[in-house]
Design a protein around this motif. Structure first.
Motif, PDB file in Angstrom:
ATOM      1  N   GLY A   1      15.796  75.303  54.581  1.00 31.01           N
ATOM      2  CA  GLY A   1      17.148  75.918  54.475  1.00 31.01           C
ATOM      3  C   GLY A   1      17.466  77.335  54.989  1.00 31.01           C
ATOM      4  N   ASP A   2      17.844  78.253  54.393  1.00 31.57           N
ATOM      5  CA  ASP A   2      18.036  79.451  55.057  1.00 31.57           C
ATOM      6  C   ASP A   2      16.820  80.474  55.118  1.00 31.57           C
ATOM      7  N   LEU A   3      15.779  79.567  54.364  1.00 33.14           N
ATOM      8  CA  LEU A   3      14.563  80.732  54.430  1.00 33.14           C
ATOM      9  C   LEU A   3      13.642  80.290  55.634  1.00 33.14           C
TER      10      LEU A   3
ATOM     11  N   LEU B   1      38.651  82.394  64.606  1.00 32.23           N
ATOM     12  CA  LEU B   1      38.427  82.190  63.055  1.00 32.23           C
ATOM     13  C   LEU B   1      38.489  83.286  62.129  1.00 32.23           C
ATOM     14  N   ARG B   2      37.526  84.233  62.737  1.00 34.13           N
ATOM     15  CA  ARG B   2      37.379  85.590  61.824  1.00 34.13           C
ATOM     16  C   ARG B   2      38.780  86.305  62.031  1.00 34.13           C
ATOM     17  N   GLN B   3      39.298  86.291  63.257  1.00 28.64           N
ATOM     18  CA  GLN B   3      40.870  87.203  63.466  1.00 28.64           C
ATOM     19  C   GLN B   3      41.731  86.467  62.626  1.00 28.64           C
TER      20      GLN B   3
ATOM     21  N   GLY C   1      25.100  88.834  59.920  1.00 30.41           N
ATOM     22  CA  GLY C   1      25.827  90.107  60.347  1.00 30.41           C
ATOM     23  C   GLY C   1      27.179  89.988  60.810  1.00 30.41           C
ATOM     24  N   MET C   2      27.525  88.532  61.182  1.00 31.80           N
ATOM     25  CA  MET C   2      28.674  88.173  62.288  1.00 31.80           C
ATOM     26  C   MET C   2      29.741  88.594  61.357  1.00 31.80           C
ATOM     27  N   SER C   3      30.136  88.240  60.153  1.00 30.53           N
ATOM     28  CA  SER C   3      31.244  88.612  59.354  1.00 30.53           C
ATOM     29  C   SER C   3      31.142  89.908  59.084  1.00 30.53           C
ATOM     30  N   THR C   4      30.092  90.665  58.897  1.00 31.42           N
ATOM     31  CA  THR C   4      30.102  92.097  58.480  1.00 31.42           C
ATOM     32  C   THR C   4      30.485  93.119  59.831  1.00 31.42           C
TER      33      THR C   4
ATOM     34  N   VAL D   1      25.413  91.730  51.737  1.00 29.92           N
ATOM     35  CA  VAL D   1      24.406  91.249  50.769  1.00 29.92           C
ATOM     36  C   VAL D   1      24.025  89.811  51.164  1.00 29.92           C
ATOM     37  N   ASP D   2      22.609  89.447  51.004  1.00 31.71           N
ATOM     38  CA  ASP D   2      22.215  87.938  51.663  1.00 31.71           C
ATOM     39  C   ASP D   2      21.082  87.734  50.959  1.00 31.71           C
ATOM     40  N   LEU D   3      20.691  86.542  50.537  1.00 29.39           N
ATOM     41  CA  LEU D   3      19.547  85.991  49.882  1.00 29.39           C
ATOM     42  C   LEU D   3      18.540  85.729  50.824  1.00 29.39           C
TER      43      LEU D   3
ATOM     44  N   TYR E   1      15.473  86.631  56.276  1.00 29.66           N
ATOM     45  CA  TYR E   1      15.339  86.129  57.555  1.00 29.66           C
ATOM     46  C   TYR E   1      16.661  86.408  58.381  1.00 29.66           C
ATOM     47  N   PHE E   2      17.743  86.010  57.769  1.00 35.23           N
ATOM     48  CA  PHE E   2      18.951  86.518  58.320  1.00 35.23           C
ATOM     49  C   PHE E   2      18.994  87.830  58.410  1.00 35.23           C
ATOM     50  N   LEU E   3      18.870  88.637  57.147  1.00 29.48           N
ATOM     51  CA  LEU E   3      19.142  90.096  57.187  1.00 29.48           C
ATOM     52  C   LEU E   3      18.085  90.910  58.373  1.00 29.48           C
TER      53      LEU E   3
ATOM     54  N   ALA F   1      19.647  90.535  48.189  1.00 27.66           N
ATOM     55  CA  ALA F   1      19.972  89.938  46.883  1.00 27.66           C
ATOM     56  C   ALA F   1      20.774  88.939  46.380  1.00 27.66           C
ATOM     57  N   ALA F   2      20.708  88.328  45.473  1.00 31.07           N
ATOM     58  CA  ALA F   2      21.501  87.194  44.892  1.00 31.07           C
ATOM     59  C   ALA F   2      22.894  87.710  44.383  1.00 31.07           C
ATOM     60  N   GLY F   3      24.013  87.036  44.895  1.00 30.65           N
ATOM     61  CA  GLY F   3      25.204  87.290  44.658  1.00 30.65           C
ATOM     62  C   GLY F   3      25.470  87.474  43.310  1.00 30.65           C
ATOM     63  N   GLU F   4      24.656  86.661  42.345  1.00 26.32           N
ATOM     64  CA  GLU F   4      24.898  86.700  40.993  1.00 26.32           C
ATOM     65  C   GLU F   4      24.593  87.779  40.516  1.00 26.32           C
TER      66      GLU F   4
ATOM     67  N   MET G   1      34.146  87.108  51.073  1.00 24.99           N
ATOM     68  CA  MET G   1      32.912  85.860  51.030  1.00 24.99           C
ATOM     69  C   MET G   1      33.399  85.178  52.226  1.00 24.99           C
ATOM     70  N   PHE G   2      32.560  85.145  53.236  1.00 22.81           N
ATOM     71  CA  PHE G   2      33.322  84.365  54.515  1.00 22.81           C
ATOM     72  C   PHE G   2      32.240  83.324  54.685  1.00 22.81           C
ATOM     73  N   LEU G   3      32.722  82.071  54.362  1.00 20.76           N
ATOM     74  CA  LEU G   3      31.938  80.803  54.541  1.00 20.76           C
ATOM     75  C   LEU G   3      30.701  80.773  53.670  1.00 20.76           C
TER      76      LEU G   3
ATOM     77  N   HIS H   1      31.169  77.100  50.149  1.00 21.80           N
ATOM     78  CA  HIS H   1      30.889  75.676  50.209  1.00 21.80           C
ATOM     79  C   HIS H   1      29.248  75.477  50.194  1.00 21.80           C
ATOM     80  N   GLU H   2      28.681  76.690  50.182  1.00 18.77           N
ATOM     81  CA  GLU H   2      27.044  76.369  50.056  1.00 18.77           C
ATOM     82  C   GLU H   2      26.626  76.552  48.634  1.00 18.77           C
ATOM     83  N   LEU H   3      27.532  76.775  47.660  1.00 19.31           N
ATOM     84  CA  LEU H   3      27.136  76.936  46.293  1.00 19.31           C
ATOM     85  C   LEU H   3      27.490  75.938  45.123  1.00 19.31           C
TER      86      LEU H   3
HETATM   87  C1  SAM Z   1      27.393  79.794  56.224  1.00 16.98           C
HETATM   88  S1  SAM Z   1      26.686  81.370  55.755  1.00 16.98           S
HETATM   89  C2  SAM Z   1      27.662  82.788  55.949  1.00 16.98           C
HETATM   90  C3  SAM Z   1      27.830  83.140  57.201  1.00 16.98           C
HETATM   91  C4  SAM Z   1      28.403  84.790  57.440  1.00 16.98           C
HETATM   92  N1  SAM Z   1      29.189  85.109  56.323  1.00 16.98           N
HETATM   93  C5  SAM Z   1      29.113  84.599  58.618  1.00 16.98           C
HETATM   94  O1  SAM Z   1      30.502  84.637  58.562  1.00 16.98           O
HETATM   95  O2  SAM Z   1      28.938  84.267  59.797  1.00 16.98           O
HETATM   96  C6  SAM Z   1      26.279  81.476  54.178  1.00 16.98           C
HETATM   97  C7  SAM Z   1      25.348  82.526  53.824  1.00 16.98           C
HETATM   98  O3  SAM Z   1      25.414  82.722  52.419  1.00 16.98           O
HETATM   99  C8  SAM Z   1      24.371  83.234  51.964  1.00 16.98           C
HETATM  100  N2  SAM Z   1      24.082  82.643  50.429  1.00 16.98           N
HETATM  101  C9  SAM Z   1      24.020  81.640  49.920  1.00 16.98           C
HETATM  102  N3  SAM Z   1      23.792  81.708  48.498  1.00 16.98           N
HETATM  103  C10 SAM Z   1      23.750  83.054  48.390  1.00 16.98           C
HETATM  104  C11 SAM Z   1      23.728  83.742  47.080  1.00 16.98           C
HETATM  105  N4  SAM Z   1      23.759  83.360  46.104  1.00 16.98           N
HETATM  106  N5  SAM Z   1      23.779  85.038  47.087  1.00 16.98           N
HETATM  107  C12 SAM Z   1      23.765  85.795  48.288  1.00 16.98           C
HETATM  108  N6  SAM Z   1      23.615  85.111  49.593  1.00 16.98           N
HETATM  109  C13 SAM Z   1      23.734  83.750  49.636  1.00 16.98           C
HETATM  110  C14 SAM Z   1      23.077  82.528  52.682  1.00 16.98           C
HETATM  111  O4  SAM Z   1      21.750  82.918  52.997  1.00 16.98           O
HETATM  112  C15 SAM Z   1      24.000  82.333  54.186  1.00 16.98           C
HETATM  113  O5  SAM Z   1      23.522  83.382  54.970  1.00 16.98           O
END
Ligand code: SAM
Length: 306
Positions: A88-90, A121-123, A148-151, A166-168, A171-173, A192-195, A209-211, A214-216
């Motif tokens: 996955g993302d790890l 899309l971001r614009q 960091g693209m959305s940041t 914030v991200d879990l 590697y991405f961070l 950290a976890a968003g929760e 929260m950008f994209l 749909h991953e949750l």
């Molecule tokens: C599709 S990416 C979003 C990309 C980014 N916002 C962008 O616009 O490019 C989803 C991100 O959400 C993170 N993520 C998923 N569940 C999370 C959680 N519970 N807490 C924090 N981050 C989480 C993932 O690690 C991933 O980096």
């Protein structure tokens, strides 16, 4: 909100499900699909191989150490394969490919945009939030900030704001950390976890929260909204950009394409069937504005309830 996802699988969907259940076949299919994606990306002007090779040359140890929180415990749903990456993302493989993959995928949104699709899309999202939220936020959280693209896109709009990503995924961070150094951008990266972010109450005027939704799973979305409510100041806003289950594009999508999409997005069904409006209202927000911002995406804006 009703689901746009059909429940009775077609023959093509059944074949895809069958292939996915047999590991060597699934791996072969994934490899073929990957090669196709890379080839197509390069054809439209995303230098996938070159960009990933460049990132591979870097020694990431120090970036990783600066963002990694070793105390973190990952929720079970986050440990599943995502986007055809087994871990996955790890993992580094996913992290090194995030930027090129986003550009390649978003090149398909507007036919004429091509490689500019991602920034358009971001614009389109920022245009809506700027119009709907008249005052400029001072403190912003980008939740699910990935590399960091959305940041950086938020920072370009709100030049005076202090931004926290914030991200879990450490590697991405790590990539985000490197990119912010390259740009000399002052961003606070939090692993950290968003929760349960560990960030103090009333820290932000805007949480974006950008994209990520749909991953949750639905339970995680609910917990994250509750946490975001705690972090927002009175009058603050949560803004969300993600797939639009009501979009014609999804309703018309051949079921086998949807099945393929779902095979790399384990929580897409849960996202498509979640009533966002109701969930936001139940977690401490006013009824949100929900506005399409692309043929496939929607922007949701919710103000905290006092
Ligand atoms: C599709 S990416 C979003 C990309 C980014 N916002 C962008 O616009 O490019 C989803 C991100 O959400 C993170 N993520 C998923 N569940 C999370 C959680 N519970 N807490 C924090 N981050 C989480 C993932 O690690 C991933 O980096």
């Amino acid at each position: 909100m009703t689901a746009a996802v059909k429940t009775s699988p077609s023959l093509a969907s059944q074949m895809i499900n069958g292939i996915s259940a047999i590991k060597p076949l699934a791996n072969f299919a994934k490899h073929q699909a990957r090669q196709m994606i890379i080839k197509r990306a390069e054809k439209i002007g995303v230098p996938w191989t070159q960009e990933v090779e460049k990132l591979k040359q870097r020694d990431w140890e120090s970036d990783f150490a600066q963002v990694h929180n070793p105390q973190i415990s990952y929720p079970e749903y986050y440990l599943q394969p995502f986007h055809a990456y087994e871990k996955g993302d790890l993992c580094w493989e996913a992290a090194l490919e995030v930027e090129v993959a986003a550009k390649a995928v978003h090149a398909r949104i507007w036919q004429e945009a091509g490689v500019e699709g991602d920034s358009q899309l971001r614009q389109s999202y920022h245009d809506i939030i700027k119009a709907q939220i008249p005052h400029s936020p001072q403190d912003i959280m980008d939740l699910g900030c990935s590399v960091g693209m959305s940041t950086f896109a938020l920072q370009a709009v709100y030049l005076q704001a202090q931004i926290t990503g914030v991200d879990l995924s450490p590697y991405f961070l790590a990539i985000a950390h490197y990119r912010s150094q390259q740009r000399q951008a002052n961003i606070n990266w939090v692993h950290a976890a968003g929760e349960s972010t560990g960030i103090a109450d009333n820290s932000f005027d805007l949480a974006s929260m950008f994209l990520i939704c749909h991953e949750l799973p639905q339970s995680a979305t609910r917990e994250i909204f509750t946490e975001v409510r705690r972090l927002l100041r009175p009058g603050g806003h949560l803004t969300i950009m993600d797939m639009n289950p009501q979009a014609e594009a999804y309703k018309k999508m051949p079921p086998y394409v949807l099945t393929l999409l779902k095979s790399t997005e384990p929580y897409m069904d849960e996202y498509f069937t979640l009533d966002m409006r109701q969930t936001l209202m139940e977690t401490g927000f006013h009824p949100p504005a929900i506005i399409p911002n692309s043929p496939r995406h929607r922007t949701i804006i919710a103000r905290v309830r006092d």
